[in-house]
Design a protein around this motif. Structure first.
Motif: not given
Length: 182
Positions: A21-46
């Motif tokens: 909106d006029d303040r700027g924006f919000f967005a997700r950089m990571f979502c465990e469920a969405e990454f898992a749907q693509h077979g991608l890593a969902t655990r970040w340790v570093q």
């Protein structure tokens, strides 16, 4: 988020979907469920950051072998980079091939780098800062590197390399590298 497969199996360009909106924006950089749907890593340790002062700085091509092989999620927070990934997985149909993409502060895109890939980048601007998520902790006993100017891989770096570390200059060529068995 939007996941666009790259030419190398398991690698993706990941784009945020801004809600603003006029303040700027919000967005997700990571979502465990969405990454898992693509077979991608969902655990970040570093989580690491990289900052490069000069335009043309080249870093890479770096990887880790098992048991520390890692997936990476990389985003350019400031400036712009030419990002490169190389498939080093034993038995892969795209072994030795590379994919490139531009990551910058305007497009806010990320690259998902699967385990068994080398990763590197060249800064297209000065004052470039990256954010890296890693699925395994750094372990110097299992690190490796691929020479940035390997003629077999034939990466078309956009600028003459500057500020290349002695370590990166000394990495081996693909013909001298044992494929990464995952």
């Amino acid at each position: 988020m939007k996941f666009t497969p790259l030419s190398l199996d398991g690698a993706f360009r990941v784009e945020i979907e801004k809600r603003g909106d006029d303040r700027g924006f919000f967005a997700r950089m990571f979502c465990e469920a969405e990454f898992a749907q693509h077979g991608l890593a969902t655990r970040w340790v570093q989580v690491n950051t990289s900052y490069s002062v000069a335009k043309g700085t080249l870093r890479g091509l770096h990887f880790q072998r098992p048991p520390s092989a890692e997936a990476k999620l990389v985003r350019c927070l400031k400036g712009a980079i030419f990002d490169v990934i190389v498939d080093l997985r034993a038995g892969s149909s795209t072994y030795g091939q590379h994919a490139t993409l531009q990551l910058d502060e305007q497009n806010r895109a990320m690259v998902f780098v699967p385990p068994g890939f080398a990763h590197g980048f060249q800064t297209l601007s000065g004052d470039a800062e990256l954010l890296y998520f890693h699925s395994a902790s750094y372990d110097p006993r299992h690190e490796g590197g691929l020479h940035y100017a390997d003629p077999e891989i034939d990466i078309a770096w956009p600028l003459p390399p500057v500020q290349l570390s002695k370590r990166d200059q000394g990495f081996v060529f693909l013909t001298d590298l044992e494929p990464i068995a995952l």
